[in-house]
Design an enzyme around this catalytic site. Structure first.
Site, mmCIF file in Angstrom:
data_model
loop_
_atom_site.group_PDB
_atom_site.id
_atom_site.type_symbol
_atom_site.label_atom_id
_atom_site.label_comp_id
_atom_site.label_asym_id
_atom_site.label_seq_id
_atom_site.Cartn_x
_atom_site.Cartn_y
_atom_site.Cartn_z
ATOM 1 N N TYR A 83 93.153 14.972 8.703
ATOM 2 C CA TYR A 83 92.593 16.057 9.487
ATOM 3 C C TYR A 83 93.555 17.254 9.493
ATOM 4 O O TYR A 83 94.151 17.568 8.471
ATOM 5 C CB TYR A 83 92.262 15.581 10.913
ATOM 6 N N LYS A 103 85.473 7.117 3.963
ATOM 7 C CA LYS A 103 85.205 8.306 3.150
ATOM 8 C C LYS A 103 85.920 8.230 1.800
ATOM 9 O O LYS A 103 85.469 8.835 0.821
ATOM 10 C CB LYS A 103 85.636 9.569 3.904
ATOM 11 N N TYR A 110 75.578 7.172 6.522
ATOM 12 C CA TYR A 110 76.892 7.648 6.976
ATOM 13 C C TYR A 110 77.397 6.844 8.164
ATOM 14 O O TYR A 110 78.554 6.421 8.222
ATOM 15 C CB TYR A 110 76.788 9.139 7.339
ATOM 16 N N SER A 119 86.562 6.760 9.403
ATOM 17 C CA SER A 119 86.664 7.767 8.336
ATOM 18 C C SER A 119 87.380 7.276 7.082
ATOM 19 O O SER A 119 87.338 7.941 6.050
ATOM 20 C CB SER A 119 87.416 8.997 8.842
ATOM 21 N N VAL A 154 89.478 7.149 13.182
ATOM 22 C CA VAL A 154 89.662 7.160 14.638
ATOM 23 C C VAL A 154 89.680 5.756 15.240
ATOM 24 O O VAL A 154 89.949 5.589 16.427
ATOM 25 C CB VAL A 154 88.596 8.001 15.386
#
Lengths: 304, 304, 304, 304
Positions: C240, C66, C188, C63, C258
């Protein structure tokens, strides 16, 4: 079929299954009850009583009293009531406050706590002494001075009612609660602390099996149409977030309480009350539900 | 009471009320329908048909087909099915995905879209050609080659099915969907695009009024006990988040579709289908619901 | 203070604490990594690199990518982007679909999966070959051909992406997704499967510590104002549903993955990357977070 | 840059934009205020005050007082406090009770009402006369007897506090509230009814810009580390469900109140207070937020 034989058969079959659950312990007084008790009483349209097991032992009816108080306001408020309470199944635990927020202070139905509080509020607006009125009403439709209040349970519930008080104030914030919170709460807690036996409970539900007419009070308690509606509400909302499961497995309108009791109705046939204190995780009596399931299976009829 | 007279009376009374709603427009093909159409068909236990208005005009049955597909998997999967779909009322719109997340991929009941997709998936696992099987099954229990697929509706729904595809993949993420999403979706969209008239729909529901026996197929479609259970499911979950309202006002097991149709059942008496395209804000036909309410009022019986 | 000394001190102190977590296992390939690895790299404004432990070992950035893709669309879409994605903290797990329904298809922020999918969709609209563009962009701002794709991870994530596909279709249902789902998903998944070492990751974040200017690419990557905004987003949404906790304990803008990595920034001072595979229950690396907490404690400054 | 010039520039630019909002009207007393008032006060690290517009006019600080009471409990309870209140952004309106249910009675952060009630409860446990203590504390850190209580506002809020009472009882139901609800509510309502001017508010926030040291009280109010933490909390949670937007557009730790005021901090530079009564739909002052956005734009620095 002979009803006495039938409920005895059901009683013994359920006992053999050795079903286990957990007695309600959110107040210490409920946890003290002997968990092995189990009784069934059935009342036919002529008022004849059939019973087995501990069917004469009084127990805490708790949420089953919501059917009685709903009945009391029904003919008075009728359509106006439904601007304050909805008639949809909740799908959430009986004491959830989140749903009340999403739906802007209109409880989903009269059988979750928030809905029952609105009804207790309406009774408080109507009657000088709503607590006594409720007792008198239930005595009347049972044809007997059968109702007593367990003072220990009442006082204990009053002490542990933060969540219900929160809900009452929340309803007030949405202008859906007219009276003093403490006053209404006293009524609500009093009705939950009512003790009755299976036989008296079954009698008090008899008018719902008989198009609104109580053979014990010898009068129409509600109109035929309203009797049908109370039954419809019990079927769709009477067992918390297990209502669908009960309709599916049993198929009778009914209402459960965390004391382990269930009052149910087979319209135009009989009313029935079952009691056994051990509950499943949804708060419904394991033996009582099983008993009603076997009963409809054996009779080969349910509503459907 | 004479059923023909009864439904004609209902038909005229509803027409006089000039109820207004909004034709479904989430796909353009449904929006094209003439909104003034209105028909009622009733089928008694002997298979005799009573009809009024546009009761012979085929319309898009949409979600009503979920009752047919549920029936198809019922005897095959029975208890196993209920590990994949629950039987509780939803309290949310039929196409909500949030609830599916909270409940970890187990749809609330077989009549919300997520539940119907699980059933379409189960049919896809079982049958070589589930689309044809569904058509054959409905033809069989209606006693007639009555089913046709509206190709325009089918293709249009296929084009607008992002939300259903999302739900199917979401079910897959929770290991509750076995087959290829596109394949199952084809089946699901095909069943929703089925066109039938009120009379054929009422016939196809007849076995639910008759303890599982279809007088048209001349065989037991499901066991008596399962017929009762399908009826219980319709009563508690058949009208989206208006199911409680319908049970309260009408008191019959039934299932609605966004095409404006409703199929309903009075156990041991009759099955009935009503159709009129204009919907209320919950997605149920305003005239159809009113008609069924008047019907049970006039008959002075409902389930309860 | 000497940065090399500082991060070594932090490294040893964290190691002594013997923190334990759980390696991500939602795809088998991530679970295979040696859990004891731990590295820190810090890059100052002049581009000087300080490192300790496994800081040169490539790991799956997941992530964290991103941040890179957000940067890529930032100057192109700018204000238009914010009609498609919001900038509020989510308070829910990164892959929740319920919130997306409540908020009608507008993801809470660009760092939850739904938001990152919208950005991948925007990149797909803009570029012929978005996968290669992302790699080129990261190589460019790191000043090195440092990016590789772990094919096993990529293929495995592709196989386990039902939930992301569901979200993409759900976005489509709300008209917030323009391209073919599978095509965007490939992009993605490819960006999530990128492997980089701490040193290269810290370099790639350097422009965020330097008002938008990358000393490695030798150009402004975004405007000063947009660099501040990306940092604000990382601070409020980068971890998160533990973002508040991280801001509270560490006080640096950062983004976790992660794979166990974290990229963070002390504006006008340095960028930093930490990696260690074992995660806490919120999906953030236990050692990486502790290391950054000690780092800001020892430096006696954070943002605040 | 000259701070006086700067805030005058900001003041005039904002005035030219003719921004419109809606004065808070949930209690009638707040709705009475002249909506056109607008003031800015900035206090640098030396304690020098810069002001423009209605910066000397007292206004109702409302929720801004939550920063003061949090500071008061911070050094006493420190880590223990965080077992009772969380530090995550809420993403919901400040008075939502649903989230409190989902998270079992632990408020998301100290700036939503439920969190502030827990802190008022903690102050009630600690102090004989918490209302006076709060006033004394704010006077102390402002270096002035500046605090007054608007009795009309206080009494009116007390009359309209059903929702806050509901929350307090709900917290009690989860054992997260120790004292009598009415007693704590009196404290809470009293702190919300505090009136201060921009200049005094900015002074009272000065220690947060100065590593915990108040130049007005001439002492450390909290440790450096705790000052950073309060700032982090304001940044992530200070503007209700618009906190992310504020961090993104402005990038300063700050706290707003429905009276139209905002207190904010640029660590190691200055504290600032802005006030104008008209609010946007999230409950934040339209002019105050715009002023702070222009301020950081012109200064070319924010936190990031």
């Amino acid at each position: 079929m002979d009803y006495q034989e039938l409920i005895e058969e059901v009683y013994h079959e359920v006992n053999k299954l050795e079903l286990k659950g957990k007695v309600a312990d959110y107040i210490p007084e409920l946890a003290k009850v002997n968990p092995d008790q189990f009784g069934i009483a059935l009342v036919d349209l002529e008022g004849k009583v059939y019973g087995v097991g501990d069917y004469k032992t009084p127990f805490s009816i708790q949420s089953i009293s919501k059917v009685h108080t709903l009945t009391m306001v029904f003919h008075v408020f009728n359509s106006k009531l439904w601007t304050r309470v909805n008639v949809e199944p909740s799908g959430n635990p009986f004491n959830s406050i989140a749903q009340l927020e999403f739906e802007k202070g209109i409880p989903r139905n009269p059988f979750i706590n928030a809905g029952a509080l609105v009804i207790a509020d309406a009774l408080t607006s109507k009657f000088e002494d709503p607590k006594t009125q409720i007792i008198n009403f239930i005595n009347d439709i049972s044809g007997d001075k059968c109702v007593s209040i367990n003072e220990e349970v009442r006082i204990s519930e009053l002490k542990h009612s933060e969540r219900n008080i929160a809900m009452a104030y929340f309803l007030k914030a949405y202008d859906n609660f007219d009276n003093d919170v403490q006053e209404v709460l006293e009524t609500y807690v009093s009705q939950c602390a009512i003790e009755m036996s299976c036989v008296d409970l079954a009698k008090s539900f008899s008018f719902l099996a008989n198009d609104g007419y109580s053979i014990f009070a010898k009068r129409n308690i509600v109109t035929e149409s309203n009797a049908r509606r109370i039954n419809a509400l019990m079927l769709t909302c009477g067992f918390y977030d297990e209502s669908g499961e009960f309709a599916y497995r049993v198929g009778l309108p009914g209402k459960s309480g965390v004391g382990g009791g269930v009052g149910a109705v087979m319209p135009h046939k009989f009313s029935v009350a079952v009691w056994s204190p051990e509950l499943n995780e949804k708060g419904n009596s394991v033996k009582s539900i099983k008993a009603l399931e076997l009963l409809t299976d054996k009779l080969k009829f349910s509503l459907f």
